[in-house]
Design a protein around this motif. Structure first.
Motif, mmCIF file in Angstrom:
data_model
loop_
_atom_site.group_PDB
_atom_site.id
_atom_site.type_symbol
_atom_site.label_atom_id
_atom_site.label_comp_id
_atom_site.label_asym_id
_atom_site.label_seq_id
_atom_site.Cartn_x
_atom_site.Cartn_y
_atom_site.Cartn_z
ATOM 1 N N UNK A 183 0.693 -1.194 -0.068
ATOM 2 C CA UNK A 183 -0.009 0.038 0.002
ATOM 3 C C UNK A 183 0.846 1.497 -0.194
ATOM 4 N N UNK A 184 2.187 1.162 0.417
ATOM 5 C CA UNK A 184 2.831 2.203 0.526
ATOM 6 C C UNK A 184 2.696 3.340 1.936
ATOM 7 N N UNK A 185 1.842 2.875 2.579
ATOM 8 C CA UNK A 185 1.214 3.635 3.518
ATOM 9 C C UNK A 185 2.543 3.981 4.717
ATOM 10 N N UNK A 186 2.463 5.321 4.959
ATOM 11 C CA UNK A 186 3.793 5.488 6.064
ATOM 12 C C UNK A 186 3.425 4.508 7.207
ATOM 13 N N UNK A 187 2.246 4.441 7.980
ATOM 14 C CA UNK A 187 2.053 3.725 8.858
ATOM 15 C C UNK A 187 2.690 2.282 8.945
ATOM 16 N N UNK A 188 2.118 1.694 7.903
ATOM 17 C CA UNK A 188 2.541 0.282 7.781
ATOM 18 C C UNK A 188 4.270 0.142 7.664
ATOM 19 N N UNK A 189 4.797 1.109 7.132
ATOM 20 C CA UNK A 189 6.441 0.951 7.271
ATOM 21 C C UNK A 189 6.878 1.145 8.641
#
Length: 211
Positions: A36-42
């Protein structure tokens, strides 16, 4: 501070989402949440949440550090000797340079400090330098989302740290009454390492202080 593409590249290079090729059926880890590229996931993946991997993938990844930065295919046996027929040798382990020897040496030094001064202190064995890392993972709530108040404890370590002869993973699911891995799986590794040092007749790699 690591760019997303670099972070994801190294997870893949260390084999977190790929089968190891060991000599039995296996599944691969899962990094799909990062697509997804979401900041929170990284951000959460940086300390292990949201991604999944198998025990053998974890051992293979940490063995890169023990093996001068090389990723090697694991095998269960050295060779198969049938009653009748040809002996089947395990194929030579293919290796791939994931990080430089200099980088792996720095990581070994960090992991030694975990044993000497950190959460792995109870793994110490007199006369031996050990490198390791504890892991305390919350178990996801697959029904309601979020995480349960339950844990998976892991401890991966190799020794002697600067000329490793073995690597081991101790894993404990849902321990009762104890939250952190340093109190459960780390002492188990110490007992195992004591046995392996004796069984393989591995000489000590550091002096033992006089009593």
């Amino acid at each position: 501070k690591v760019p997303k593409n670099v972070f994801l590249k190294y997870l893949k290079d260390f084999g977190i989402d790929s089968k190891t090729g060991i000599d039995v059926a296996e599944v691969s880890g899962d990094l799909s949440v990062l697509s997804s590229g979401r900041d929170i996931n990284y951000a959460t993946a940086a300390f292990g949440q949201g991604v999944a991997l198998t025990p053998i993938e974890l051992i293979r990844a940490l063995a890169v550090i023990a093996n001068n930065g090389k990723l090697i295919r694991p095998h269960l046996v050295l060779k198969i000797v049938p009653r009748v027929g040809k002996i089947s040798e395990a194929p030579d382990s293919e290796s791939q340079q994931i990080v430089s020897p200099e980088t792996s040496a720095k990581l070994v030094s960090m992991m030694v400090k975990v044993i000497e001064n950190g959460s792995g202190r109870r793994a110490q064995v007199k006369g031996y330098t050990i490198a390791g890392k504890t892991g305390t993972a919350q178990i996801p709530d697959l029904k309601n989302g979020g995480y349960l108040d339950e844990y998976i404890h892991t401890f991966v370590a190799f020794a002697p740290a600067y000329d490793a002869k073995f690597i081991a993973l101790i894993k404990l699911d849902k321990p009762k009454g104890v939250q952190f891995a340093e109190s459960t799986v780390v002492p188990v590794f110490k007992d195992l390492a004591d046995f392996i040092f004796s069984y393989l007749q591995i000489p000590p790699d550091k002096p033992v202080a006089a009593q």
